[in-house]
Design a protein around this motif. Sequence first.
Motif, PDB file in Angstrom:
ATOM      1  N   THR A  93     -27.660  10.101  21.184  1.00  0.00           N
ATOM      2  CA  THR A  93     -26.967   9.954  19.869  1.00  0.00           C
ATOM      3  C   THR A  93     -28.271   9.710  18.348  1.00  0.00           C
ATOM      4  O   THR A  93     -29.560   9.765  18.891  1.00  0.00           O
ATOM      5  CB  THR A  93     -26.952   7.911  19.786  1.00  0.00           C
ATOM      6  OG1 THR A  93     -25.601   7.521  20.919  1.00  0.00           O
ATOM      7  CG2 THR A  93     -25.972   8.056  18.794  1.00  0.00           C
ATOM      8  N   ASP A  96     -19.943   8.323  24.710  1.00  0.00           N
ATOM      9  CA  ASP A  96     -19.731   6.981  24.817  1.00  0.00           C
ATOM     10  C   ASP A  96     -18.984   6.053  25.956  1.00  0.00           C
ATOM     11  O   ASP A  96     -18.329   5.265  25.386  1.00  0.00           O
ATOM     12  CB  ASP A  96     -19.750   5.954  22.923  1.00  0.00           C
ATOM     13  CG  ASP A  96     -21.365   6.541  22.524  1.00  0.00           C
ATOM     14  OD1 ASP A  96     -21.821   6.399  23.434  1.00  0.00           O
ATOM     15  OD2 ASP A  96     -20.726   8.001  21.423  1.00  0.00           O
ATOM     16  N   GLU A 150     -13.880  13.267  16.261  1.00  0.00           N
ATOM     17  CA  GLU A 150     -15.021  12.751  15.828  1.00  0.00           C
ATOM     18  C   GLU A 150     -15.906  13.359  16.441  1.00  0.00           C
ATOM     19  O   GLU A 150     -17.235  13.388  16.105  1.00  0.00           O
ATOM     20  CB  GLU A 150     -14.940  11.439  17.119  1.00  0.00           C
ATOM     21  CG  GLU A 150     -14.075  10.320  16.554  1.00  0.00           C
ATOM     22  CD  GLU A 150     -14.534   9.329  17.608  1.00  0.00           C
ATOM     23  OE1 GLU A 150     -14.973   8.889  19.046  1.00  0.00           O
ATOM     24  OE2 GLU A 150     -13.689   7.926  17.901  1.00  0.00           O
ATOM     25  N   LYS A 157     -19.325  12.041  14.390  1.00  0.00           N
ATOM     26  CA  LYS A 157     -20.055  11.232  15.898  1.00  0.00           C
ATOM     27  C   LYS A 157     -20.935  11.921  16.310  1.00  0.00           C
ATOM     28  O   LYS A 157     -22.145  11.479  17.526  1.00  0.00           O
ATOM     29  CB  LYS A 157     -19.365  10.797  16.333  1.00  0.00           C
ATOM     30  CG  LYS A 157     -19.260   8.927  15.878  1.00  0.00           C
ATOM     31  CD  LYS A 157     -17.715   7.929  16.224  1.00  0.00           C
ATOM     32  CE  LYS A 157     -18.697   7.433  17.502  1.00  0.00           C
ATOM     33  NZ  LYS A 157     -17.869   6.234  18.383  1.00  0.00           N
ATOM     34  N   TYR A 158     -19.689  13.304  16.848  1.00  0.00           N
ATOM     35  CA  TYR A 158     -20.829  13.896  17.524  1.00  0.00           C
ATOM     36  C   TYR A 158     -20.843  15.719  16.787  1.00  0.00           C
ATOM     37  O   TYR A 158     -19.710  16.038  16.401  1.00  0.00           O
ATOM     38  CB  TYR A 158     -19.912  14.307  18.927  1.00  0.00           C
ATOM     39  CG  TYR A 158     -19.728  13.383  19.830  1.00  0.00           C
ATOM     40  CD1 TYR A 158     -20.453  12.425  20.237  1.00  0.00           C
ATOM     41  CD2 TYR A 158     -17.837  12.669  19.787  1.00  0.00           C
ATOM     42  CE1 TYR A 158     -19.938  11.100  20.555  1.00  0.00           C
ATOM     43  CE2 TYR A 158     -18.348  11.151  19.961  1.00  0.00           C
ATOM     44  CZ  TYR A 158     -19.260  10.655  20.127  1.00  0.00           C
ATOM     45  OH  TYR A 158     -18.773   9.207  21.173  1.00  0.00           O
ATOM     46  N   ILE A 212     -25.982  11.112  13.977  1.00  0.00           N
ATOM     47  CA  ILE A 212     -25.059  11.600  14.839  1.00  0.00           C
ATOM     48  C   ILE A 212     -25.705  12.566  16.826  1.00  0.00           C
ATOM     49  O   ILE A 212     -26.517  12.489  16.631  1.00  0.00           O
ATOM     50  CB  ILE A 212     -24.450  12.772  14.419  1.00  0.00           C
ATOM     51  CG1 ILE A 212     -24.424  13.098  12.454  1.00  0.00           C
ATOM     52  CG2 ILE A 212     -23.458  14.338  14.994  1.00  0.00           C
ATOM     53  CD1 ILE A 212     -23.815  13.996  11.724  1.00  0.00           C
TER      54      ILE A 212
END
Length: 258
Positions: free
Chosen positions: A26, A61, A79, A157-158, A189
């Motif tokens: 991350t 995650d 996401e 997030k990705y 990210i």
Amino acid sequence: MIEVKDIEKSFDGVKVLKGVSATFETGKTNLIIGQSGSGKTVMMKSLVGLVRPEKGQILYDGRDLLSMNRDEVQHLRTEIGMLFQGSALFDSETVLGNVEFPLMMYTKMSWAERRERARFCLERVGLKGADDKYPSEISGGMQKRVAIARAIALNPKYLFCDEPNSGLDPKTSILIDELLSDITHEYQITTVINTHDMNSVLGIGENIIFINKGHREWVGNKDLIYQTTNEALSHFVFATDLFQKVKEYVISNEHPVK
Ligand SMILES: Nc1ncnc2c1ncn2[C@@H]1O[C@H](COP(=O)(O)OP(=O)(O)OP(=O)(O)O)[C@@H](O)[C@H]1O
Ligand SMILES: [Mg+2]
């Protein structure tokens, strides 16, 4: 963080990924590197669910992609931002229209909210004033920026980028790399980039995964790569005289290039 555990993928009985494990961290630029045909794109397509491995786990995650139902996959897609080879913009849409597209598909934002978000993303990638242009009217580097703006529109997030520098000159490539790196750090990210561009590897390689013939052979970062004893990696990275000279320089000075 995305954890990949022992994934295998074959096509027509030929194994392309032969039990690959890797961790994508991350807030870091995670690079998948390897020769043409080594399986980078198949790996990335497996990560985003476009290709289904026969074996293994892909944990977003902690959430296992391969055992998710359709709704869970749909949710995960919101996401994820993607930047595939070429910029794959919609030619009949304006720059602004392209960036608004995922907002229209995946959110209930009003017209005004979509505009505002799309404009913010375009400004973030350094593209102000090009809103009403069509992809054919802007340069390749600008098209990449639009594609990045579109990929970050949903605040992912990705972020997955397959050869983001293909077709760009070295200077523009560096600017795109820096942009991807900045965005990754700023928004924390988990960014995964496929590349065989050595400038990218040595410039933004915070977590590098080297794939050779379907195996993950090496993991490290841009500083450690100079000391690799892996023959295939060394051959791959330092194949040209220029990079060989850089390596000799770095080792003789005993401190890595920052
Ligand atoms: N849909 C498919 N059907 C059959 N074989 C495939 C398919 N997709 C990929 N392959 C094969 O898998 C292998 C790995 O391909 P992949 O596209 O992942 O390589 P790559 O590392 O991304 O290469 P490049 O650097 O050229 O983009 C190749 O031998 C390719 O022919
Ligand atoms: Mg590829």
